[in-house]
Motif scaffolding. Structure first.
Motif, PDB file in Angstrom:
ATOM      1  N   UNK A   6     -10.579 -31.563  -6.568  1.00  0.00           N
ATOM      2  CA  UNK A   6      -9.313 -31.554  -7.293  1.00  0.00           C
ATOM      3  C   UNK A   6      -8.194 -32.158  -6.452  1.00  0.00           C
ATOM      4  N   UNK A   7      -8.138 -31.756  -5.189  1.00  0.00           N
ATOM      5  CA  UNK A   7      -7.115 -32.276  -4.287  1.00  0.00           C
ATOM      6  C   UNK A   7      -7.274 -33.779  -4.092  1.00  0.00           C
ATOM      7  N   UNK A   8      -8.514 -34.216  -3.890  1.00  0.00           N
ATOM      8  CA  UNK A   8      -8.779 -35.643  -3.710  1.00  0.00           C
ATOM      9  C   UNK A   8      -8.422 -36.419  -4.982  1.00  0.00           C
ATOM     10  N   UNK A   9      -8.749 -35.841  -6.145  1.00  0.00           N
ATOM     11  CA  UNK A   9      -8.397 -36.492  -7.401  1.00  0.00           C
ATOM     12  C   UNK A   9      -6.899 -36.633  -7.560  1.00  0.00           C
ATOM     13  N   UNK A  10      -6.132 -35.615  -7.187  1.00  0.00           N
ATOM     14  CA  UNK A  10      -4.674 -35.669  -7.272  1.00  0.00           C
ATOM     15  C   UNK A  10      -4.119 -36.750  -6.352  1.00  0.00           C
ATOM     16  N   UNK A  11      -4.626 -36.792  -5.117  1.00  0.00           N
ATOM     17  CA  UNK A  11      -4.173 -37.809  -4.162  1.00  0.00           C
ATOM     18  C   UNK A  11      -4.561 -39.204  -4.648  1.00  0.00           C
ATOM     19  N   UNK A  12      -5.801 -39.340  -5.128  1.00  0.00           N
ATOM     20  CA  UNK A  12      -6.267 -40.637  -5.612  1.00  0.00           C
ATOM     21  C   UNK A  12      -5.434 -41.112  -6.796  1.00  0.00           C
ATOM     22  N   UNK A  13      -5.134 -40.203  -7.722  1.00  0.00           N
ATOM     23  CA  UNK A  13      -4.322 -40.572  -8.873  1.00  0.00           C
ATOM     24  C   UNK A  13      -2.911 -40.963  -8.477  1.00  0.00           C
ATOM     25  N   UNK A  14      -2.332 -40.247  -7.529  1.00  0.00           N
ATOM     26  CA  UNK A  14      -0.976 -40.556  -7.087  1.00  0.00           C
ATOM     27  C   UNK A  14      -0.922 -41.915  -6.397  1.00  0.00           C
ATOM     28  N   UNK A  15      -1.901 -42.179  -5.525  1.00  0.00           N
ATOM     29  CA  UNK A  15      -1.904 -43.450  -4.805  1.00  0.00           C
ATOM     30  C   UNK A  15      -2.201 -44.624  -5.731  1.00  0.00           C
ATOM     31  N   UNK A  16      -3.207 -44.484  -6.593  1.00  0.00           N
ATOM     32  CA  UNK A  16      -3.535 -45.583  -7.499  1.00  0.00           C
ATOM     33  C   UNK A  16      -2.422 -45.808  -8.506  1.00  0.00           C
ATOM     34  N   UNK A  17      -1.752 -44.726  -8.908  1.00  0.00           N
ATOM     35  CA  UNK A  17      -0.618 -44.878  -9.801  1.00  0.00           C
ATOM     36  C   UNK A  17       0.576 -45.521  -9.133  1.00  0.00           C
ATOM     37  N   UNK A  18       0.661 -45.419  -7.818  1.00  0.00           N
ATOM     38  CA  UNK A  18       1.780 -45.991  -7.065  1.00  0.00           C
ATOM     39  C   UNK A  18       1.555 -47.450  -6.704  1.00  0.00           C
ATOM     40  N   UNK A  19       0.336 -47.800  -6.307  1.00  0.00           N
ATOM     41  CA  UNK A  19       0.080 -49.149  -5.796  1.00  0.00           C
ATOM     42  C   UNK A  19      -0.899 -49.942  -6.649  1.00  0.00           C
ATOM     43  N   UNK A  20      -1.485 -49.320  -7.675  1.00  0.00           N
ATOM     44  CA  UNK A  20      -2.379 -50.052  -8.570  1.00  0.00           C
ATOM     45  C   UNK A  20      -3.831 -50.046  -8.153  1.00  0.00           C
ATOM     46  N   UNK A  21      -4.153 -49.494  -7.007  1.00  0.00           N
ATOM     47  CA  UNK A  21      -5.549 -49.402  -6.573  1.00  0.00           C
ATOM     48  C   UNK A  21      -5.662 -48.248  -5.579  1.00  0.00           C
ATOM     49  N   UNK A  22      -6.896 -47.923  -5.217  1.00  0.00           N
ATOM     50  CA  UNK A  22      -7.120 -46.914  -4.190  1.00  0.00           C
ATOM     51  C   UNK A  22      -7.817 -45.673  -4.697  1.00  0.00           C
ATOM     52  N   UNK A  23      -7.745 -45.412  -6.018  1.00  0.00           N
ATOM     53  CA  UNK A  23      -8.376 -44.219  -6.548  1.00  0.00           C
ATOM     54  C   UNK A  23      -9.873 -44.184  -6.309  1.00  0.00           C
ATOM     55  N   UNK A  24     -10.549 -45.266  -6.685  1.00  0.00           N
ATOM     56  CA  UNK A  24     -11.994 -45.338  -6.494  1.00  0.00           C
ATOM     57  C   UNK A  24     -12.396 -45.337  -5.037  1.00  0.00           C
ATOM     58  N   UNK A  25     -11.580 -45.984  -4.192  1.00  0.00           N
ATOM     59  CA  UNK A  25     -11.892 -46.058  -2.775  1.00  0.00           C
ATOM     60  C   UNK A  25     -11.799 -44.686  -2.117  1.00  0.00           C
TER      61      UNK A  25
END
Length: 236
Positions: A6-25
C-alpha cells in the motif's frame, strides 16, 4: 506485506502523477520480491491501468487525442505481441532482463540521454517500441515519457496524455494475459488493491504538479531504481 504494498503504491502513484513515469519502476521490484516476476507483471498491469485511467479522468480536458492516437497505432498491437512473449519466455531470464532494462533506462534518465526529435515519426516509432517493451517486461514509463515530452506540452497535458496512452496499453496487456491464463481473481484483486493506493497518490500529485520541479523527482526515482534493480538482479 500489504502495508508495504500500500505504501509503495501510494509513493508510486504520487511520483508517476508528478513526473509522468516511475510507478511501474517502483512497483515491479517490490511486487517481484513478494510474488515473483510471473505474478508481479500482471499485478502491476492492473494497478498501473487503474492509476493511468484515474490520471486521464482527472485531466481529460487537456488530453491531446491526436498525438495519443498516433502513438497507439503501433503500440497496441505490439503490446499484445510483447504480452504473448511474456507468456512463453523463461521467467528467471525475464527477471534479469527486467532488471537490466530498469538500470539502463534509469541511467539514461539521470544522464539526460533520452532526447527525441518532435514529430509524427517519433510518435509512431516510439509507440511501437514502447508497446512491445511494455507487453514483454511491464516497464516502459521512461520511453513513453520521453516520446510525449517531445510535444512540448504543459505539465498536466503531458501527464494526462501519456497516461491515456499507457492506460490503453495496460488494458490490452490485461486482456492478453487473461487469454493465456496469466490473470486470475487473486492477481486482479492484488492489482486492484495497489491501484487504489496509486489513485490516491495521483490525486495528490495532480493537485501539486504545477508547483513541482520534475527534474529532482526524476533523478530520485531513477537513482532508487538503479539500487533496487541491482539488488533484485543479484538475489533472484
Amino acid at each position: 506485506m500489504y502495508f508495504i504494498l500500500t505504501l509503495v503504491g501510494l509513493v508510486a502513484g504520487t511520483l508517476s502523477g508528478s513526473v509522468g513515469f516511475g510507478g511501474g519502476m517502483i512497483l515491479l521490484p517490490v511486487i517481484t520480491y513478494f510474488y515473483g516476476v510471473e505474478i508481479a507483471v500482471p499485478v502491476s498491469t492492473i494497478a498501473q491501468m487503474m492509476s493511468n485511467l484515474s490520471r486521464a479522468a482527472m485531466g481529460w480536458r487537456q488530453i491531446h487525442w491526436r498525438q495519443v492516437a498516433w502513438f497507439l497505432v503501433p503500440a497496441l498491437p505490439l503490446t499484445a505481441l510483447g504480452a504473448f512473449g511474456f507468456s512463453v519466455v523463461d521467467k528467471t531470464i525475464m527477471t534479469r532482463v527486467l532488471c537490466v532494462c530498469l538500470i539502463v533506462f534509469s541511467v539514461m534518465k539521470v544522464r539526460g540521454k533520452i532526447h527525441l526529435p518532435a514529430g509524427r515519426k517519433t510518435m509512431l516509432v516510439g509507440g511501437g517500441l514502447t508497446g512491445f517493451i511494455n507487453g514483454l517486461l511491464g516497464i516502459s514509463g521512461p520511453l513513453s515519457s520521453a516520446v510525449f515530452l517531445t510535444l512540448g506540452l504543459s505539465p498536466v497535458a503531458y501527464i494526462v496524455s501519456e497516461a491515456t496512452a499507457a492506460a490503453a496499453m495496460h488494458i490490452v496487456k490485461a486482456v492478453t494475459y487473461g487469454k493465456f491464463d496469466l490473470m486470475n481473481m487473486h492477481i486482479f484483486l492484488n492489482g486492484f488493491f495497489i491501484g487504489c493506493a496509486m489513485m490516491l497518490g495521483n490525486f495528490i500529485a495532480l493537485r501539486l504538479v504545477s508547483h513541482v520541479n520534475k527534474k529532482p523527482y526524476q533523478r530520485v526515482v531513477a537513482c532508487v531504481m538503479i539500487a533496487v534493480s541491482l539488488w533484485l538482479f543479484v538475489t533472484v
